[in-house]
Design a protein around this motif. Structure first.
Motif, PDB file in Angstrom:
ATOM      1  N   ARG A  32      33.445  26.381  32.582  1.00  0.00           N
ATOM      2  CA  ARG A  32      34.473  26.267  31.547  1.00  0.00           C
ATOM      3  C   ARG A  32      35.243  27.574  31.397  1.00  0.00           C
ATOM      4  O   ARG A  32      36.470  27.576  31.265  1.00  0.00           O
ATOM      5  CB  ARG A  32      33.834  25.898  30.200  1.00  0.00           C
ATOM      6  N   LEU A  33      34.513  28.693  31.426  1.00  0.00           N
ATOM      7  CA  LEU A  33      35.168  29.997  31.308  1.00  0.00           C
ATOM      8  C   LEU A  33      36.051  30.282  32.519  1.00  0.00           C
ATOM      9  O   LEU A  33      37.136  30.852  32.383  1.00  0.00           O
ATOM     10  CB  LEU A  33      34.112  31.095  31.145  1.00  0.00           C
ATOM     11  N   ALA A  34      35.576  29.888  33.716  1.00  0.00           N
ATOM     12  CA  ALA A  34      36.358  30.131  34.939  1.00  0.00           C
ATOM     13  C   ALA A  34      37.682  29.378  34.901  1.00  0.00           C
ATOM     14  O   ALA A  34      38.711  29.888  35.352  1.00  0.00           O
ATOM     15  CB  ALA A  34      35.542  29.727  36.166  1.00  0.00           C
ATOM     16  N   ARG A  35      37.650  28.165  34.338  1.00  0.00           N
ATOM     17  CA  ARG A  35      38.895  27.398  34.236  1.00  0.00           C
ATOM     18  C   ARG A  35      39.889  28.069  33.290  1.00  0.00           C
ATOM     19  O   ARG A  35      41.097  27.871  33.399  1.00  0.00           O
ATOM     20  CB  ARG A  35      38.590  25.972  33.761  1.00  0.00           C
TER      21      ARG A  35
ATOM     22  N   ILE B  93      31.564  36.068  32.387  1.00  0.00           N
ATOM     23  CA  ILE B  93      30.590  36.807  31.575  1.00  0.00           C
ATOM     24  C   ILE B  93      30.199  38.070  32.327  1.00  0.00           C
ATOM     25  O   ILE B  93      29.737  37.995  33.478  1.00  0.00           O
ATOM     26  CB  ILE B  93      29.351  35.945  31.297  1.00  0.00           C
ATOM     27  N   ASP B  94      30.370  39.243  31.696  1.00  0.00           N
ATOM     28  CA  ASP B  94      30.056  40.499  32.374  1.00  0.00           C
ATOM     29  C   ASP B  94      28.567  40.798  32.305  1.00  0.00           C
ATOM     30  O   ASP B  94      27.775  39.983  31.799  1.00  0.00           O
ATOM     31  CB  ASP B  94      30.879  41.654  31.786  1.00  0.00           C
ATOM     32  N   ALA B  95      28.174  41.957  32.792  1.00  0.00           N
ATOM     33  CA  ALA B  95      26.757  42.316  32.885  1.00  0.00           C
ATOM     34  C   ALA B  95      26.099  42.436  31.512  1.00  0.00           C
ATOM     35  O   ALA B  95      24.885  42.250  31.386  1.00  0.00           O
ATOM     36  CB  ALA B  95      26.604  43.629  33.646  1.00  0.00           C
ATOM     37  N   SER B  96      26.877  42.744  30.479  1.00  0.00           N
ATOM     38  CA  SER B  96      26.321  42.884  29.130  1.00  0.00           C
ATOM     39  C   SER B  96      26.303  41.572  28.366  1.00  0.00           C
ATOM     40  O   SER B  96      25.856  41.527  27.222  1.00  0.00           O
ATOM     41  CB  SER B  96      27.133  43.918  28.338  1.00  0.00           C
ATOM     42  N   GLY B  97      26.782  40.485  28.992  1.00  0.00           N
ATOM     43  CA  GLY B  97      26.779  39.182  28.353  1.00  0.00           C
ATOM     44  C   GLY B  97      28.022  38.855  27.568  1.00  0.00           C
ATOM     45  O   GLY B  97      28.085  37.815  26.912  1.00  0.00           O
ATOM     46  N   LYS B  98      29.038  39.717  27.624  1.00  0.00           N
ATOM     47  CA  LYS B  98      30.282  39.476  26.897  1.00  0.00           C
ATOM     48  C   LYS B  98      31.271  38.684  27.757  1.00  0.00           C
ATOM     49  O   LYS B  98      31.266  38.807  28.977  1.00  0.00           O
ATOM     50  CB  LYS B  98      30.910  40.800  26.473  1.00  0.00           C
ATOM     51  N   VAL B  99      32.107  37.893  27.091  1.00  0.00           N
ATOM     52  CA  VAL B  99      33.152  37.136  27.792  1.00  0.00           C
ATOM     53  C   VAL B  99      34.351  38.057  28.002  1.00  0.00           C
ATOM     54  O   VAL B  99      34.891  38.614  27.038  1.00  0.00           O
ATOM     55  CB  VAL B  99      33.559  35.896  26.984  1.00  0.00           C
ATOM     56  N   VAL B 100      34.749  38.239  29.256  1.00  0.00           N
ATOM     57  CA  VAL B 100      35.851  39.141  29.605  1.00  0.00           C
ATOM     58  C   VAL B 100      36.812  38.417  30.546  1.00  0.00           C
ATOM     59  O   VAL B 100      36.462  37.393  31.144  1.00  0.00           O
ATOM     60  CB  VAL B 100      35.316  40.423  30.294  1.00  0.00           C
ATOM     61  N   PRO B 101      38.054  38.930  30.692  1.00  0.00           N
ATOM     62  CA  PRO B 101      38.982  38.347  31.671  1.00  0.00           C
ATOM     63  C   PRO B 101      38.415  38.425  33.086  1.00  0.00           C
ATOM     64  O   PRO B 101      37.641  39.330  33.411  1.00  0.00           O
ATOM     65  CB  PRO B 101      40.238  39.219  31.522  1.00  0.00           C
TER      66      PRO B 101
ATOM     67  N   GLU C 150      39.725  39.287  35.877  1.00  0.00           N
ATOM     68  CA  GLU C 150      40.055  40.517  36.603  1.00  0.00           C
ATOM     69  C   GLU C 150      39.054  41.629  36.290  1.00  0.00           C
ATOM     70  O   GLU C 150      38.594  42.346  37.180  1.00  0.00           O
ATOM     71  CB  GLU C 150      41.473  40.978  36.251  1.00  0.00           C
ATOM     72  N   LYS C 151      38.727  41.746  35.013  1.00  0.00           N
ATOM     73  CA  LYS C 151      37.756  42.773  34.607  1.00  0.00           C
ATOM     74  C   LYS C 151      36.373  42.479  35.182  1.00  0.00           C
ATOM     75  O   LYS C 151      35.641  43.379  35.598  1.00  0.00           O
ATOM     76  CB  LYS C 151      37.699  42.839  33.079  1.00  0.00           C
ATOM     77  N   TYR C 152      36.014  41.193  35.213  1.00  0.00           N
ATOM     78  CA  TYR C 152      34.714  40.802  35.767  1.00  0.00           C
ATOM     79  C   TYR C 152      34.635  41.123  37.256  1.00  0.00           C
ATOM     80  O   TYR C 152      33.639  41.663  37.740  1.00  0.00           O
ATOM     81  CB  TYR C 152      34.491  39.308  35.542  1.00  0.00           C
ATOM     82  N   VAL C 153      35.712  40.798  38.014  1.00  0.00           N
ATOM     83  CA  VAL C 153      35.735  41.071  39.455  1.00  0.00           C
ATOM     84  C   VAL C 153      35.648  42.576  39.706  1.00  0.00           C
ATOM     85  O   VAL C 153      34.929  43.035  40.607  1.00  0.00           O
ATOM     86  CB  VAL C 153      37.010  40.482  40.093  1.00  0.00           C
ATOM     87  N   ALA C 154      36.379  43.368  38.900  1.00  0.00           N
ATOM     88  CA  ALA C 154      36.333  44.825  39.057  1.00  0.00           C
ATOM     89  C   ALA C 154      34.932  45.358  38.786  1.00  0.00           C
ATOM     90  O   ALA C 154      34.454  46.260  39.488  1.00  0.00           O
ATOM     91  CB  ALA C 154      37.341  45.468  38.112  1.00  0.00           C
TER      92      ALA C 154
END
Length: 382
Positions: free
Chosen positions: A300-303, A308-316, A318-322
């Motif tokens: 759902r988030l990917a759509r 979800i980053d390493a700390s468990g927060k929902v991020v854009p 681009e930020k996740y890939v970086a």
């Protein structure tokens, strides 16, 4: 209804049971019964203030629903603790299985004690216990018994012309006693009493509520087992116990439907609905890592272009890939810095390797000969 005057006339707990003996259970439940009556009276006052009939069954039913809201809202911190405890129990499931495998087949006293010590050490290390996941239910049970006691005493207090232990005055007790749901079923009436009096509408209402209670309890447990367990958690003994309890627990509500007053059955059914909705939100928004619900949330988030980053927060995204690229580069750098371990080489193999190397003198020792010969010499010396 003057709440302050009712509060001033509240009787104190009496240690004398109706039979003249010492009523220890009544003394223990007295504060909870007082609190239950206070919440019921408050909601009854609120609903009558907005225009509902004071003696109507629906007014008292809504007061019971209000009691559920108050109790379950107060239990939200315990519910959060329960979720955290369940997560930790799932995390240590592999370690618990190792302890169980270690003592598998050993039934002597010493082995059982050692297994128990190691299991408790794991719980202490991770700050969790199996009981923590049952806290909301354990805390609710005294409130449930207090409500059962209040409703069961309505007939006795009505016949005696008295009120309850708290704000439920004699007048309100009479209103509650005479109030009927849909005009046919008294809130203090049980299924057995309905059968004895031949009250068919009350029988239908009670049986319908019992069926709905069982269905809601079953669906709530099914949500957890089918969607919110990781693959590792589905292989342990705890998972098998959960599957068994999925079918056994709802059967307990058959007992409640037969012996408990209609008001208590309504309370438990509404509480089940609260649990079902609460569980749905938790599974949807805070699923167990690795579970089917977690994968569905990631999709759902990917759509939406998020992750979800390493700390468990929902991020854009681009930020996740970086972040993933940075973590990969850090891992590769750490891998390159880590020295490679030299495998030991036998003396005979070292000589063959030396002979294959260009420019190696026939009599000079090859790499590893010194260590091998010294170790061999020490071995012969010993």
């Amino acid at each position: 209804m003057d709440l302050l005057s009712a509060l001033a006339s509240t009787p104190s707990p009496s240690p004398a049971a109706p039979s003249g003996g010492f009523d220890l259970f009544g003394i223990i439940l007295w504060p909870l019964k007082w609190a239950v009556e206070a919440v019921l009276v408050f909601w009854h006052w609120f609903f009558t203030a907005i225009g509902l009939p004071a003696a109507d069954g629906i007014t008292w039913v809504l007061s019971i629903v209000g009691l559920v809201v108050v109790v379950r809202s107060a239990l939200i911190p315990l519910f959060v603790r329960q979720i955290k405890s369940q997560r930790k129990m799932m995390e240590i499931a592999p370690e618990l299985r190792k302890v169980q495998e270690k003592y598998k087949g050993k039934k002597d006293q010493l082995s059982r004690e050692a297994m128990s010590r190691e299991t408790m050490a794991l719980y202490k290390k991770h700050g969790t216990t199996p009981v923590s996941s049952c806290l909301p239910l354990l805390v609710q049970m005294p409130v449930f018994f207090a409500l059962y006691s209040v409703l069961s005493d309505v007939t006795k207090h009505y016949n005696a012309g008295t009120g309850g232990v708290g704000l439920l005055s004699a007048e309100l007790t009479a209103e509650f006693y005479n109030a009927k749901l849909f005009g046919v079923a008294s809130l203090h009436e049980t299924l057995i009493q309905a059968f004895q009096t031949g009250n068919t509408p009350a029988i239908i209402i009670l049986i319908t509520l019992v069926v709905l209670m069982i269905a809601s309890q079953f669906f709530t447990q099914l949500q957890i087992i089918s969607k919110n367990l990781s693959p590792e958690a589905k292989t342990g003994q705890a998972y098998q116990m959960q599957r068994i309890m999925l079918y056994i627990l709802p059967l307990g509500f058959i007992f409640s439907g037969v012996f408990f007053p209609l008001g208590v059955v309504i309370y438990w059914f509404v509480s089940n609905l609260w649990t079902m909705g609460q569980q749905f939100l938790v599974i949807r928004e805070m699923p167990t890592p690795g579970s089917d619900a977690a994968k569905a949330r990631e999709e759902r988030l990917a759509r939406k272009g998020k992750a979800i980053d390493a700390s468990g927060k929902v991020v854009p995204m681009e930020k996740y890939v970086a972040e993933q690229q940075r973590l990969y580069e850090e891992a590769e750098k750490a891998k390159a810095i880590t020295p490679k371990r030299q495998q030991p080489v036998s003396k005979q193999r070292a000589k063959k390797q030396a002979q294959k190397q260009p420019g190696q003198k026939p009599g000079s020792p090859a790499a590893g000969d010194t260590d091998s010969s010294s170790s061999a010499g020490s071995g012969s010396a010993s």
